[in-house]
Design an enzyme around this catalytic site. Sequence first.
Site, PDB file in Angstrom:
ATOM      1  N   GLN A 161       0.261  -1.103  -0.113  1.00 48.51           N
ATOM      2  CA  GLN A 161       0.039  -0.532  -0.244  1.00 48.51           C
ATOM      3  C   GLN A 161       0.787   1.225   0.111  1.00 48.51           C
ATOM      4  O   GLN A 161       0.404   2.330   0.516  1.00 48.51           O
ATOM      5  CB  GLN A 161      -0.974   0.242   1.682  1.00 48.51           C
ATOM      6  CG  GLN A 161      -1.805  -1.062   1.064  1.00 48.51           C
ATOM      7  CD  GLN A 161      -2.921  -1.016   0.370  1.00 48.51           C
ATOM      8  OE1 GLN A 161      -2.938   0.369  -0.529  1.00 48.51           O
ATOM      9  NE2 GLN A 161      -3.326  -1.633   0.232  1.00 48.51           N
TER      10      GLN A 161
ATOM     11  N   SER B 147       2.831  -5.574  -5.043  1.00 44.70           N
ATOM     12  CA  SER B 147       1.913  -6.163  -5.822  1.00 44.70           C
ATOM     13  C   SER B 147       1.541  -4.852  -6.667  1.00 44.70           C
ATOM     14  O   SER B 147       0.927  -3.992  -6.763  1.00 44.70           O
ATOM     15  CB  SER B 147       0.760  -5.763  -5.004  1.00 44.70           C
ATOM     16  OG  SER B 147      -0.297  -6.407  -5.468  1.00 44.70           O
TER      17      SER B 147
ATOM     18  N   CYS C 282     -12.191 -10.250   1.498  1.00 45.72           N
ATOM     19  CA  CYS C 282     -12.484 -11.391   1.847  1.00 45.72           C
ATOM     20  C   CYS C 282     -12.991 -11.984   0.156  1.00 45.72           C
ATOM     21  O   CYS C 282     -13.277 -11.760  -0.788  1.00 45.72           O
ATOM     22  CB  CYS C 282     -12.760 -12.192   2.601  1.00 45.72           C
ATOM     23  SG  CYS C 282     -14.125 -12.661   2.585  1.00 45.72           S
TER      24      CYS C 282
HETATM   25  N1  PLP Z   1      -0.063  -6.151   1.269  1.00 46.48           N
HETATM   26  C1  PLP Z   1      -1.801  -5.540   1.395  1.00 46.48           C
HETATM   27  C2  PLP Z   1      -1.294  -4.454   2.258  1.00 46.48           C
HETATM   28  C3  PLP Z   1      -2.979  -5.084   0.901  1.00 46.48           C
HETATM   29  O1  PLP Z   1      -3.228  -4.083   0.596  1.00 46.48           O
HETATM   30  C4  PLP Z   1      -2.779  -6.681  -0.229  1.00 46.48           C
HETATM   31  C5  PLP Z   1      -4.017  -6.885  -0.913  1.00 46.48           C
HETATM   32  O2  PLP Z   1      -5.110  -5.576  -0.439  1.00 46.48           O
HETATM   33  C6  PLP Z   1      -2.440  -7.576  -0.538  1.00 46.48           C
HETATM   34  C7  PLP Z   1      -1.172  -7.701   0.615  1.00 46.48           C
HETATM   35  C8  PLP Z   1      -2.125  -8.905  -0.972  1.00 46.48           C
HETATM   36  O3  PLP Z   1      -2.071  -8.476  -2.125  1.00 46.48           O
HETATM   37  P1  PLP Z   1      -2.983  -9.522  -3.383  1.00 46.48           P
HETATM   38  O4  PLP Z   1      -4.046  -8.931  -3.980  1.00 46.48           O
HETATM   39  O5  PLP Z   1      -1.479  -8.738  -4.611  1.00 46.48           O
HETATM   40  O6  PLP Z   1      -2.201 -11.087  -3.026  1.00 46.48           O
END
Ligand code: PLP
Length: 366
Positions: free
Chosen positions: A160, A180, A305
Amino acid sequence: MRPEAVEAMLPFMTEVFANPSGSHRFARQARKSIDEARDVIAEAIGCKPGEIVFTGCGTESDNTAITGVIRRSPGVAVCSATEHHAVLHCVEHANGVVVRTNHLGTIDLEALQAALSPEVTSVSVMAVNNETGVITDLVAVSKLVRRYAPQAMLHTDAVQAACWLDLRTIWPLVDTMALSAHKFGGPKGVGILVVREGKFFEPIVLGGGQERDRRSGTHNVGGIVAAAEALRITDIERSSEVARIGALRDKLFAGLLAIEGAHRTIPAETSVPGVVHVCLQGIESESLLYLLDEADVCASAASACASGAMEPSHVLAAMGLTPDLTMGALRLSLGHTTTVEDIDRAIVAITDAVTRIRAVQNRRSL
Ligand code: PLP
């Protein structure tokens, strides 16, 4: 997705379709595109190109950084209570230690210090929280970890953070970092794990030995190229976007806090501009989200979720917020496509929806 990222991706879905692991001319062309993307991403992070491992998502990057490290160096895993489940579930699975957070939503540094010891081999503290937008003081976290758990690999989930914080300021503080692509205008299904040179983990995806044996599986060439283009532009535009979206965020907050019983969850100084989080006292988020959906305002309460159902927020619970506040949690995200008109519409729609819900509540209580 950023239009430039879509454009960068398109040729790989049509004319450049070769597998970069092959040996023929077209494979070499695809491999060159990955190498170039790796260079661009390394530049935006301030790391070496060889420190980048492409994965399938942010979740996989987090899993690799925690589970892969614990498998390689068995010991205690530590994380904060407000981590994304991609981290939290890995630490819980390894019977690790979950450190409490303070009422502002950041890790309690005294409790972190108490949890650290030479037996700790993995510590994970996120750069920016996905629900509240709160920014962690990673300088303080890093100092404690280096001093009290010198064997530990320090991981940060910076998924984020990419749009709002210069990643070059974060990377020197940690050993591994997860990103990501779909959080910065790239495609879904492309994750990045940055691993400091000389630091090792046990790969969790085994097979053909791609990514120098750190993550097997055929590369998502177009996705990787698009991710690089999205991150390049995000990096260039970051400071102007932080100012522009920061102003929109302030306008949105001003509108929402005019609603009776609205509480701001995190102060502006400690949060990124892209997240607006309020708790509306006496309002049930579910009814609010229903009305907002009808008014074309896409919002959320806790984190989404897989089932699409709402789960109570472990983040707000860890911050010690009372149920009468958490039941009315509302999270709005702002990004590169957000305009002032969007903000005006959102304020009207949310104010209107709360008024309608309260009118029904008043009629019921008569
Ligand atoms: N970590 C954080 C802080 C996130 O906001 C998210 C997804 O919203 C993820 C990890 C997981 O990423 P991904 O959706 O690419 O698996």
